[in-house]
Design an enzyme around this catalytic site. Structure first.
Site, PDB file in Angstrom:
ATOM      1  N   SER A 278      -8.739  18.776   4.248  1.00  0.00           N
ATOM      2  CA  SER A 278      -7.430  19.053   4.837  1.00  0.00           C
ATOM      3  C   SER A 278      -6.296  18.914   3.822  1.00  0.00           C
ATOM      4  O   SER A 278      -5.190  19.388   4.079  1.00  0.00           O
ATOM      5  CB  SER A 278      -7.191  18.137   6.038  1.00  0.00           C
ATOM      6  OG  SER A 278      -7.417  16.789   5.669  1.00  0.00           O
TER       7      SER A 278
ATOM      8  N   ASP B  16      -0.546   9.406  10.539  1.00  0.00           N
ATOM      9  CA  ASP B  16      -1.138  10.190   9.462  1.00  0.00           C
ATOM     10  C   ASP B  16      -0.531   9.717   8.144  1.00  0.00           C
ATOM     11  O   ASP B  16       0.619   9.993   7.848  1.00  0.00           O
ATOM     12  CB  ASP B  16      -0.852  11.687   9.682  1.00  0.00           C
ATOM     13  CG  ASP B  16      -1.438  12.561   8.572  1.00  0.00           C
ATOM     14  OD1 ASP B  16      -1.994  11.994   7.597  1.00  0.00           O
ATOM     15  OD2 ASP B  16      -1.335  13.799   8.675  1.00  0.00           O
TER      16      ASP B  16
ATOM     17  N   HIS C 237      -2.056  13.199   4.807  1.00  0.00           N
ATOM     18  CA  HIS C 237      -1.401  14.473   4.470  1.00  0.00           C
ATOM     19  C   HIS C 237       0.060  14.209   4.157  1.00  0.00           C
ATOM     20  O   HIS C 237       0.575  13.134   4.441  1.00  0.00           O
ATOM     21  CB  HIS C 237      -1.527  15.429   5.654  1.00  0.00           C
ATOM     22  CG  HIS C 237      -2.944  15.567   6.127  1.00  0.00           C
ATOM     23  ND1 HIS C 237      -3.396  14.995   7.290  1.00  0.00           N
ATOM     24  CD2 HIS C 237      -3.996  16.166   5.551  1.00  0.00           C
ATOM     25  CE1 HIS C 237      -4.688  15.240   7.421  1.00  0.00           C
ATOM     26  NE2 HIS C 237      -5.077  15.944   6.373  1.00  0.00           N
TER      27      HIS C 237
END
Ligand SMILES: *[C@@H]1O[C@H](CO)[C@@H](O)[C@H](O)[C@H]1NC(C)=O
Ligand SMILES: *[C@@H]1O[C@H](CO)[C@@H](O)[C@H](O)[C@H]1NC(C)=O
Ligand SMILES: *[C@@H]1O[C@H](CO)[C@@H](O)[C@H](O)[C@H]1NC(C)=O
Ligand SMILES: *[C@@H]1O[C@H](CO)[C@@H](O)[C@H](O)[C@H]1NC(C)=O
Length: 441
Positions: A158, A416, A419
């Site tokens: 990702s 998160d 990212h």
């Protein structure tokens, strides 16, 4: 963003069926709770170990490679510039490069839209340590000119997708607005964004992203997040990207985080060992040697395929570390609002080792072919580990959700911390990629 056309235009046919797109975004959790939870399930899955792997992978070693130093901005000519070390310096507004809503970034990375109140994380510029070096700001026209008529592919986990989306935004946000683009393919389950492709018709440029978190062929968790672990075949590559490898002119390999997951590693039908699955009673293989093998095999495929790799640039990105500082569901697990200062934080040991391995494999691939300047395929390193590790403030954190505190502050909330927000520090990866593509061509 109109209609969606098939991914494989121009006669490029996939050799495999589309992967199942299921589940939420992937988050690397250091707590290890996942594998504890899976122990029971795993025991019942023993018979699935290393089921017969049909795929054989052809590698033809490319005759010549060229590995060159990255040089700095045009005013600095051919002088070598190293962007891998440096520090973040405050420059108000420098990183407010685009509006993430307008370029349709993944919801969980659209921090501004999600209500993140502080915007100071957009006020920093990466200053390389090397004397006289400055990393030029992204120039969409220069990037598109450098890849005119080409296919730029991001392959990996990702973070590869995060960088691909950043690139599309940077290219589409040109102030002249003269570079319209469209999404030409997306996988059927739009939330996962495992296989997306964009076209920039003004320069006949294609940008795509290929989900292959182990680069190698994998079954289990990486295909279906409800599964307890992965089974990875280190003798063959993930089908979808390797089937398309011949169409790639610029291939950016970016992966690493999934190697922390509980995984069984196989060579064909032979189990090589396991990672974080002691109950299977196989050798503990760890994560470093599988990571090295996956990178090595991927570079080989890209330098030796199709047109002999002529004109192709293979870019190996080093790991971009996560910043979970507390329990994964603690709302303050990555709540910093400023980068680390120079010398405040070293790159963590595991990330440093993965970085070293990626660099070694890329350098070895380049060296094997002599690098005499007549190169057919260039193999380059995009070393982002240091600059990324200094940006604990650049992640969505709890702002992966829209307005997370709308109903008060919950005790537990997923964050998160892996990212980057878009816009955010990952845009700098593409500024360096532009330098890789425009220097010493
Ligand atoms: C971003 O674009 C969206 C859609 O055009 C708009 O509603 C929003 O106000 C913009 N955000 C910023 C911060 O400019
Ligand atoms: C666009 O690029 C592809 C290769 O990626 C090439 O085959 C095609 O002819 C190009 N089309 C135009 C209109 O230049
Ligand atoms: C897999 O087995 C083959 C054949 O024995 C061997 O050549 C190859 O090096 C092995 N690969 C790995 C990753 O162990
Ligand atoms: C692993 O070894 C232990 C101890 O010898 C044994 O009790 C257990 O059944 C073994 N597990 C498997 C899956 O073979």
């Amino acid at each position: 963003m109109g209609s969606y056309q098939p991914l494989y235009q121009n006669g490029h046919k996939p050799s495999s069926s589309p992967a199942n797109g299921v589940g939420p975004g992937h988050f690397h959790q250091r707590t290890g709770f996942t594998w504890l939870l899976c122990t029971v399930l795993c025991l019942s899955l023993l018979h699935l170990l290393c089921s017969p792997p049909p795929a054989s992978h052809e590698t033809v070693v490319a005759p010549v490679l060229q590995h060159i130093a990255i040089t700095s901005g045009s005013d600095q000519g051919k002088r070598s510039c190293d962007y891998s070390e440096g520090q973040w310096v405050r420059e108000p507004g420098y990183a407010r490069r685009y509006n993430g809503t307008e370029c349709n970034v993944k919801d969980s990375e659209n921090c501004v839209r999600n209500g993140r109140p502080d915007t100071g994380y957009l006020d920093w510029r990466w200053q390389p340590a090397a004397a006289g070096c400055r990393l030029p700001a992204f120039d969409a026209g220069a990037f598109l000119a450098a890849v005119r008529g080409k296919h730029v592919a991001f392959i990996g986990d990702s973070m590869a997708r995060n960088q691909a989306e950043s690139l599309v935004c940077l290219l589409g946000a040109s102030s002249s607005s003269s570079f319209p683009y469209r999404l030409v393919y997306r996988d059927p389950e739009p939330r996962t964004r495992k296989f997306w492709r964009w076209a920039f018709p003004s320069h006949n440029v294609t940008v795509s992203v290929y989900w292959a978190p182990f680069l190698a062929r994998a079954t289990g968790k990486s295909e279906d997040y409800s599964m307890p672990h992965n089974t990875v075949y280190l003798n063959s590559l993930a089908e979808r990207w390797s089937a398309d490898a011949d169409t790639m002119d610029v291939a950016v390999i970016s992966t690493g985080h999934w190697f922390w997951n509980p995984t069984i590693y196989c060579n064909g039908s032979v189990v090589l060992g396991t990672h974080l699955l002691p109950m299977f009673n196989y050798t503990n293989i760890g994560l470093f040697s599988p990571y090295r093998e996956a990178i090595r095999m991927s570079i080989q495929r890209l330098i030796g395929s199709g047109r002999g790799g002529a004109g192709r640039t293979v870019v190996v990105a080093t790991i971009s570390p996560a910043h979970f500082e507390k329990a994964w569901n603690d709302p303050t697990t990555c709540a910093r609002t400023e980068p680390y200062k120079d010398g405040e934080k070293e790159v963590e040991t595991l990330a440093a080792e993965l970085r070293r391995i990626a660099r070694e494999e890329a350098d070895a691939a380049a060296a094997r072919s002599g690098g005499d300047g007549s190169g057919e395929t260039r193999v380059m390193v995009l070393d982002v580990t240091k600059l990324a590790s200094m940006r604990p403030d650049g992640h969505p954190g709890v702002y992966m959700h829209r307005d997370p505190f709308a109903r008060g502050v919950p005790e537990q909330l997923q964050s998160d911390c892996l990212h980057f927000c878009l816009p955010g520090p990952v845009d700098t990866f593409n500024e360096i990629l532009l330098q890789i593509l425009t220097k010493n061509q």
